[in-house]
Design a protein around this motif. Sequence first.
Motif, PDB file in Angstrom:
ATOM      1  N   TYR A  39     -29.037 -77.565 -25.739  1.00  0.00           N
ATOM      2  CA  TYR A  39     -27.604 -77.289 -25.666  1.00  0.00           C
ATOM      3  C   TYR A  39     -27.277 -76.894 -24.234  1.00  0.00           C
ATOM      4  N   PHE A  40     -26.313 -77.593 -23.667  1.00  0.00           N
ATOM      5  CA  PHE A  40     -25.926 -77.309 -22.292  1.00  0.00           C
ATOM      6  C   PHE A  40     -24.478 -76.871 -22.279  1.00  0.00           C
ATOM      7  N   LEU A  41     -24.249 -75.680 -21.766  1.00  0.00           N
ATOM      8  CA  LEU A  41     -22.877 -75.200 -21.658  1.00  0.00           C
ATOM      9  C   LEU A  41     -22.519 -75.113 -20.186  1.00  0.00           C
ATOM     10  N   GLU A  42     -21.574 -75.969 -19.782  1.00  0.00           N
ATOM     11  CA  GLU A  42     -21.165 -75.947 -18.386  1.00  0.00           C
ATOM     12  C   GLU A  42     -20.165 -74.828 -18.198  1.00  0.00           C
ATOM     13  N   PRO A  98     -23.473 -79.550 -13.923  1.00  0.00           N
ATOM     14  CA  PRO A  98     -23.960 -80.402 -15.013  1.00  0.00           C
ATOM     15  C   PRO A  98     -25.107 -81.323 -14.579  1.00  0.00           C
ATOM     16  N   ILE A 123     -27.123 -72.511 -19.378  1.00  0.00           N
ATOM     17  CA  ILE A 123     -25.753 -72.163 -18.988  1.00  0.00           C
ATOM     18  C   ILE A 123     -25.699 -72.313 -17.478  1.00  0.00           C
ATOM     19  N   LEU A 140     -21.406 -73.164 -29.074  1.00  0.00           N
ATOM     20  CA  LEU A 140     -22.825 -72.858 -28.820  1.00  0.00           C
ATOM     21  C   LEU A 140     -23.384 -71.950 -29.921  1.00  0.00           C
ATOM     22  N   ALA A 151     -32.658 -79.235 -21.758  1.00  0.00           N
ATOM     23  CA  ALA A 151     -31.854 -78.346 -22.610  1.00  0.00           C
ATOM     24  C   ALA A 151     -31.418 -79.055 -23.882  1.00  0.00           C
ATOM     25  N   GLY A 169     -30.537 -83.615 -25.280  1.00  0.00           N
ATOM     26  CA  GLY A 169     -29.725 -82.489 -25.717  1.00  0.00           C
ATOM     27  C   GLY A 169     -28.251 -82.863 -25.788  1.00  0.00           C
ATOM     28  N   VAL A 170     -27.465 -81.921 -26.216  1.00  0.00           N
ATOM     29  CA  VAL A 170     -26.022 -82.163 -26.263  1.00  0.00           C
ATOM     30  C   VAL A 170     -25.306 -81.134 -25.396  1.00  0.00           C
ATOM     31  N   LYS A 171     -24.124 -81.549 -24.951  1.00  0.00           N
ATOM     32  CA  LYS A 171     -23.290 -80.648 -24.185  1.00  0.00           C
ATOM     33  C   LYS A 171     -22.348 -79.945 -25.155  1.00  0.00           C
ATOM     34  N   VAL A 172     -22.241 -78.640 -25.033  1.00  0.00           N
ATOM     35  CA  VAL A 172     -21.297 -77.942 -25.888  1.00  0.00           C
ATOM     36  C   VAL A 172     -20.111 -77.514 -25.030  1.00  0.00           C
TER      37      VAL A 172
END
Lengths: 310, 250
Positions: free
Chosen positions: A293-296, A283, A279, B238, A291, B229-232
Amino acid sequence: MAILVYAEHDNASLKKATLSTVAAAQAMGDDIHVLVAGSGCQAVADEAAKVAGVSKVLLEDDAAYEYQLAENVALLVKDLAADYSHIVAPATTNGKNFMPRVAALLDVSMISEASKVIDAKTFERPIYAGNATATVQTSEDKVLVTVRTTAFDAVAAEGGSASVETLSNVHDAGKSSFVSEELASSDRPELTSAEIVVSGGRALANGENFTKYIEPLADKLSAAVGASRAAVDAGYVPNDMQVGQTGKIVAPQLYIAAGISGAIQHLAGMKDSKVIVAINNDPEAPIASVADYFLEGDLFDVLPELTSKL
Amino acid sequence: MKALVAVKRVIDYNVKVRVKADNSGVDLSNTKMSINPFCEIAVEEAVRLKEAGVIDEIIVASIGPKEAQEQIRAALALGADRGVLVQTDEKPYPLQVAKILKGIAEQEGTDIILLGKQAIDDDNNQTGQMLAALMGVGQGTFASEVNVEGDKVNVKREIDGGLQTVALSLPAVITTDLRLNEPRYAKLPNIMKAKKKPLDEKTPADFGVEMGSKQQILKVEPPAERAAGVKVASVDELIDKLRNEAKVIS
């Protein structure tokens, strides 16, 4: 010849690191003895005797070993070495402290932080902060290894029925003495053995924000709390929470990195985690490269939302 | 009181390492080399002890190729008094290095021997402990605070659960952790002065030590790459992915 595993414990109970170390030792041979050295640690020996795959427990209970001072422990292990082909300890601060001392007393080289056992004399280990993996072979008669506990699945804590043999081999080298200890108290799972780890970095901005944003999420997930070096150096959290090349190596099922850029030294401590969530409001941060899963986003918005929705 | 500080020439910690195509090792040609960061902290601590009047002289030693004298000069520029380069083109292994350092420490009669806790290339974390064992002295590993009091030194150590303080009789070996201090930068005039400070050149044979090891590196490989990876887009997405795709939360 048998294999000697050094038990990690706090004089009251056996640490999970020991179970992983036994698993690594099983890949080197099958007759495994566990050494429990400490003070008032009979309960630890009884626990060790139940561990699957252990055939004998050696108990050395004396005040000289209460704080695991390397000077004393190394002399004890050196004395026992004659009967063993391998001496294996977890790569905890304790194992790292006394094992090289044993190696030098025996005049043999040793192998640090083995991450894979290929055969009884060949091991894989990470070098350059985990940016390369070396396959190392030793031709020493006595093989001394510390193992990266997160790389081995723990053996069962129950199911064994080893005998406990009480030793009386007291060494007080007289070179060192214990003065004091400041242990961080925590009700959360231990960082190195936790299934889920939530870590915070510099972006948390202060220690209160760790309490306010990271800890509630960790509690919701029954996770351990970790930190980057930046957060430790800035005084947000104590140093035993640091994950990285110079801190702890973790490999949980889920690692959540909030406000951590992902410097090489930090990645070295967590990139073997099964699933990594980052998180971050940048970016381009290097953490994005590892990662899943990447949450911007701004962690001060994202973390409370995540905590409340779980 | 004299101090001996060991420094290692390693790849600069900011450099992204590349494994050679033939898997024989890491490619070090044309890469920036520096003092290992933990060794720099050891030099700084020795200089601070000297500034505090505890130590009179600081000897800095390095075992390695001829080029390692750059790292010794760098330590001299930070405040060490003289250097010893034990030159060898063979890969230094901790046990052999510890034997050479023992030779130097005994020759010089040093009371405090400072090393970094680990070198960031081999990540072994062994040399200081081995040296203490060979010399039969106490060890204060992973030090985050060092206080010399008379013929004893109190070392606060970083351990897994927190901090532990031990008292060691001198002579003693201390290995430094990151939080012990913040190393200073060398000033230009000191860099110039460092060029005039004495630097002895020795070989491992001078200390009766044979290099090499019973350890052999069969191959070096890059670590397994993680799948991309993927962007959520949202917290909801998520949570959904963690629950239903990765299945790491319930």
